[in-house]
Design a protein around this motif. Structure first.
Motif, PDB file in Angstrom:
ATOM      1  N   VAL A   7       0.859  -1.181   0.000  1.00  0.00           N
ATOM      2  CA  VAL A   7       0.000   0.000   0.000  1.00  0.00           C
ATOM      3  C   VAL A   7       0.896   1.231   0.000  1.00  0.00           C
ATOM      4  CG1 VAL A   7      -1.739   1.318   1.259  1.00  0.00           C
ATOM      5  CG2 VAL A   7      -1.884  -1.171   1.196  1.00  0.00           C
ATOM      6  N   LEU A   8       0.573   2.205  -0.866  1.00  0.00           N
ATOM      7  CA  LEU A   8       1.348   3.448  -0.957  1.00  0.00           C
ATOM      8  C   LEU A   8       0.576   4.568  -0.258  1.00  0.00           C
ATOM      9  CD1 LEU A   8       3.812   4.975  -2.188  1.00  0.00           C
ATOM     10  CD2 LEU A   8       2.305   5.538  -4.116  1.00  0.00           C
ATOM     11  N   TYR A   9       1.249   5.230   0.670  1.00  0.00           N
ATOM     12  CA  TYR A   9       0.650   6.357   1.384  1.00  0.00           C
ATOM     13  C   TYR A   9       1.405   7.620   0.997  1.00  0.00           C
ATOM     14  CZ  TYR A   9      -0.621   9.510   5.179  1.00  0.00           C
ATOM     15  OH  TYR A   9      -1.048  10.598   5.906  1.00  0.00           O
ATOM     16  N   GLU A  10       0.684   8.602   0.415  1.00  0.00           N
ATOM     17  CA  GLU A  10       1.298   9.874   0.006  1.00  0.00           C
ATOM     18  C   GLU A  10       1.165  10.861   1.154  1.00  0.00           C
ATOM     19  OE1 GLU A  10      -1.642   9.009  -1.632  1.00  0.00           O
ATOM     20  OE2 GLU A  10      -0.934   7.855  -3.343  1.00  0.00           O
ATOM     21  N   ALA A  11       2.229  11.000   1.940  1.00  0.00           N
ATOM     22  CA  ALA A  11       2.221  11.908   3.081  1.00  0.00           C
ATOM     23  C   ALA A  11       2.770  13.266   2.664  1.00  0.00           C
ATOM     24  CB  ALA A  11       3.048  11.336   4.223  1.00  0.00           C
ATOM     25  N   ALA A  12       2.585  14.266   3.528  1.00  0.00           N
ATOM     26  CA  ALA A  12       3.090  15.607   3.236  1.00  0.00           C
ATOM     27  C   ALA A  12       4.608  15.665   3.270  1.00  0.00           C
ATOM     28  CB  ALA A  12       2.515  16.611   4.227  1.00  0.00           C
ATOM     29  N   PHE A  52      10.585   4.356   2.888  1.00  0.00           N
ATOM     30  CA  PHE A  52      10.054   5.715   2.997  1.00  0.00           C
ATOM     31  C   PHE A  52      10.954   6.646   2.201  1.00  0.00           C
ATOM     32  CE2 PHE A  52       9.732   9.894   5.089  1.00  0.00           C
ATOM     33  CZ  PHE A  52       8.357  10.105   4.965  1.00  0.00           C
ATOM     34  N   LEU A  53      10.344   7.416   1.291  1.00  0.00           N
ATOM     35  CA  LEU A  53      11.085   8.369   0.454  1.00  0.00           C
ATOM     36  C   LEU A  53      10.710   9.784   0.883  1.00  0.00           C
ATOM     37  CD1 LEU A  53      12.922   8.984  -2.004  1.00  0.00           C
ATOM     38  CD2 LEU A  53      10.842   8.970  -3.407  1.00  0.00           C
ATOM     39  N   PRO A  54      11.562  10.482   1.635  1.00  0.00           N
ATOM     40  CA  PRO A  54      11.216  11.848   2.087  1.00  0.00           C
ATOM     41  C   PRO A  54      11.425  12.867   0.969  1.00  0.00           C
ATOM     42  CG  PRO A  54      13.375  11.232   2.901  1.00  0.00           C
ATOM     43  CD  PRO A  54      12.858  10.033   2.166  1.00  0.00           C
ATOM     44  N   PHE A  55      10.645  13.935   1.022  1.00  0.00           N
ATOM     45  CA  PHE A  55      10.835  15.037   0.078  1.00  0.00           C
ATOM     46  C   PHE A  55      12.021  15.875   0.527  1.00  0.00           C
ATOM     47  CE2 PHE A  55       6.063  14.564  -0.458  1.00  0.00           C
ATOM     48  CZ  PHE A  55       6.183  13.875  -1.662  1.00  0.00           C
ATOM     49  N   ALA A  61       7.820  18.817  -2.641  1.00  0.00           N
ATOM     50  CA  ALA A  61       6.559  18.289  -2.111  1.00  0.00           C
ATOM     51  C   ALA A  61       5.366  18.871  -2.847  1.00  0.00           C
ATOM     52  CB  ALA A  61       6.460  18.584  -0.615  1.00  0.00           C
ATOM     53  N   LEU A  62       5.402  20.188  -3.109  1.00  0.00           N
ATOM     54  CA  LEU A  62       4.304  20.833  -3.824  1.00  0.00           C
ATOM     55  C   LEU A  62       4.194  20.325  -5.252  1.00  0.00           C
ATOM     56  CD1 LEU A  62       2.070  22.970  -3.851  1.00  0.00           C
ATOM     57  CD2 LEU A  62       3.798  24.665  -4.487  1.00  0.00           C
ATOM     58  N   ALA A  63       5.336  20.153  -5.924  1.00  0.00           N
ATOM     59  CA  ALA A  63       5.312  19.649  -7.301  1.00  0.00           C
ATOM     60  C   ALA A  63       4.730  18.244  -7.359  1.00  0.00           C
ATOM     61  CB  ALA A  63       6.728  19.666  -7.879  1.00  0.00           C
ATOM     62  N   ASN A  64       5.080  17.417  -6.387  1.00  0.00           N
ATOM     63  CA  ASN A  64       4.573  16.046  -6.367  1.00  0.00           C
ATOM     64  C   ASN A  64       3.076  15.998  -6.077  1.00  0.00           C
ATOM     65  OD1 ASN A  64       6.743  13.536  -6.289  1.00  0.00           O
ATOM     66  ND2 ASN A  64       7.682  15.507  -5.847  1.00  0.00           N
ATOM     67  N   ILE A  65       2.622  16.787  -5.113  1.00  0.00           N
ATOM     68  CA  ILE A  65       1.200  16.765  -4.759  1.00  0.00           C
ATOM     69  C   ILE A  65       0.346  17.344  -5.889  1.00  0.00           C
ATOM     70  CG2 ILE A  65       1.058  18.996  -3.604  1.00  0.00           C
ATOM     71  CD1 ILE A  65      -0.584  15.701  -2.466  1.00  0.00           C
ATOM     72  N   ASN A  66       0.892  18.325  -6.622  1.00  0.00           N
ATOM     73  CA  ASN A  66       0.165  18.863  -7.773  1.00  0.00           C
ATOM     74  C   ASN A  66       0.037  17.816  -8.868  1.00  0.00           C
ATOM     75  OD1 ASN A  66      -0.474  21.469  -6.915  1.00  0.00           O
ATOM     76  ND2 ASN A  66       1.540  22.257  -7.457  1.00  0.00           N
ATOM     77  N   ALA A  67       1.112  17.068  -9.098  1.00  0.00           N
ATOM     78  CA  ALA A  67       1.063  16.012 -10.115  1.00  0.00           C
ATOM     79  C   ALA A  67       0.071  14.919  -9.729  1.00  0.00           C
ATOM     80  CB  ALA A  67       2.461  15.426 -10.315  1.00  0.00           C
TER      81      ALA A  67
END
Length: 486
Positions: A7-12, A52-55, A61-67
């Protein structure tokens, strides 16, 4: 879900990939599921953190969440999944033995298309992700102590600003506000002018008969004040306000024999204060109209040239933006502003309206009664074309608007005399060729200027070079020529 599923969790703060150890034991009871997810001890036995892959920064982080919000797979996420997940081709069958769970079904489809990993999204995965959202600091120790909440707050603010998409370059927003204010000012100025005429008429009733215009009446009332103070010395200044010296003399004569009541000083002060406000409001209305015209000349020059700046601004305001107006078909542009009449006609099965805001264009008024519907349909077609040109053209120009205005004139003449108008494709082709020729001529002039300057600079540069260098160059050229011949 059983062992081997992910399961992939997209955290901030980054991407967390968890492996599901055992989840069938929970069953399908909703209350038991919620209790298990809320309990850290029970939940930590069911899943384990694989990677875990940290930003690296807030911008990343903003570029990834926008995508992700647009259902696109960022390169960082694709590389992360390819490194951490098992080979999808292992065992001869694609994706055999495991699946990747994501919260959004559309994003799951995008990940599966981009990476060929088998993906799915269901209620069980959402419960697992709810548990990860609650207990992520337990799995990633660096996020404890309020770091996770701080990352969520920062990304939330950045993402909200991005989604609002405040673009100062969008000039049509200024047009929408200006035309709305202009319409409101027209109503307010008319109301205030009637109040000034009625209030000041108690003191000087003859002025209404002499000065008909509301704005000039208010300026005259403010200049005169108490009519007993109006002397012959003020006639010249009053003539400048009225723009007619004879009218000013008539006002002076009426003031000498007026039958109006005398006002006290405090009453006159209040009348003059309100009159001054009304005059300034009318002057501001003129300034706002000029501002709107200047904005329209840069944002929608063709549409403004075709139907006038005021009607064009109302169309943009009603549609919401110039781009929205450009997306509307001609049939929608035709009845834009007459929605109530349209739905009333559909409800009562009556005749639908022939025009909306474009009725205020001069072309509709000039057409005969039987041709108003036809010319409104034709004009709406041209408005739709003009809006699209203004919305997507790189360099603003009024050439298309002028040509389409001539086409509407020809169409009006056709309805009256029967003279066939030009075809639209011929007119548009002629305008595009004229613009291309104009831009091409400018480029040719620039090239000629550059060549002329270069040719003027070359002799001067050669004169500065010493004679030895020239001889050496000539000798080298002669040697090269001999070698080529040999």
């Amino acid at each position: 879900m059983g062992g081997g599923d992910f399961v992939l969790y997209e955290a901030a703060s980054g991407y967390a990939l968890v492996e599901v150890v055992e989840f069938e034991e929970i069953g399908s009871n909703t209350q038991e599921v919620q209790q298990t997810v809320a309990d850290l001890a029970r939940f930590s036995r069911l899943v384990k953190l694989k990677a875990f892959l940290p930003f690296e920064s807030a911008e990343q982080a903003l570029a990834n969440i926008n995508a992700i919000s647009e259902h696109m797979v960022p390169d960082e996420l694709k590389t992360f999944l390819e490194l951490q997940l098992p080979d999808v081709k292992k065992g001869g069958k694609k994706g055999k033995g495991y699946s990747l769970g994501l919260i959004d079904p559309m994003f799951a489809s995008a990940v599966q298309e981009a990476t060929s990993f088998p993906c799915k999204s269901d209620d069980t995965i959402r419960e697992i992700l709810r548990g990860m959202r609650l207990h992520l600091p337990h799995f990633v120790k660096e996020l404890a102590g309020g770091n996770m909440e701080q990352a969520q707050l920062g990304l939330g603010h950045s993402y909200s600003r991005c989604k609002v998409k405040f673009n100062p370059g969008r000039e049509d927003n200024m047009i929408i506000q200006a035309i709305c204010l202009l319409d409101q000012l027209d109503k307010d100025v008319n109301t205030f002018a009637m109040r000034v005429r009625e209030w000041y008429s108690y003191h000087f009733p003859e002025l209404i008969r002499i000065v008909k215009d509301n704005y000039i009446f208010a300026k005259c009332a403010h200049f005169i004040g108490d009519r007993t103070t109006l002397t012959e010395d003020k006639i010249e200044a009053l003539g400048e306000i009225c723009m007619d010296e004879d009218l000013a003399k008539e006002v002076y004569k009426a003031a000498q024999t007026s039958m109006g009541m005398d006002c006290s000083a405090i009453d006159m002060v209040n009348i003059m204060a309100f009159t001054e406000r009304m005059v300034k409001l009318a002057e501001y209305r003129i300034q706002l109209s000029e501002y709107l015209n200047s904005k329209m000349s840069t944002v929608a020059p063709n549409l403004g040239t075709l139907v006038g700046d005021t009607v064009a601004a109302r169309l943009i305001s009603k549609a919401g933006s110039l781009v929205s107006l450009a997306k509307c078909p001609a049939s929608t542009v035709q009845i834009l502003g007459a929605e109530k009449a349209l739905f009333r006609a559909l409800k009562k099965k009556g005749n639908t309206p022939k025009y909306g805001l474009i009725y205020h264009s001069s072309f509709i008024g000039r057409a005969a009664t039987k041709n108003k519907g036809r010319i409104s349909r034709y004009l709406a077609n041209k408005c739709a074309i003009a809006a699209r040109i203004d919305s997507f053209i790189e360099e603003p120009t009024t050439a298309y608007g002028e040509s389409m205005r001539d086409q509407v004139e020809e169409r009006l003449a056709f309805y009256d005399s029967g003279k066939a108008p030009k075809k639209n494709i011929d007119v548009m082709t002629a305008v595009s060729k004229a613009l291309a020729a104009a831009s091409g001529g400018d480029k040719k002039k620039e090239k000629k200027e550059k060549k002329r300057k270069a040719s003027e600079d070359e002799p001067a540069a050669e004169a500065k070079k010493p004679k030895k260098e020239k001889k050496e160059k000539k000798e080298k050229k002669e040697k090269k020529a001999k070698k080529e011949k040999a």
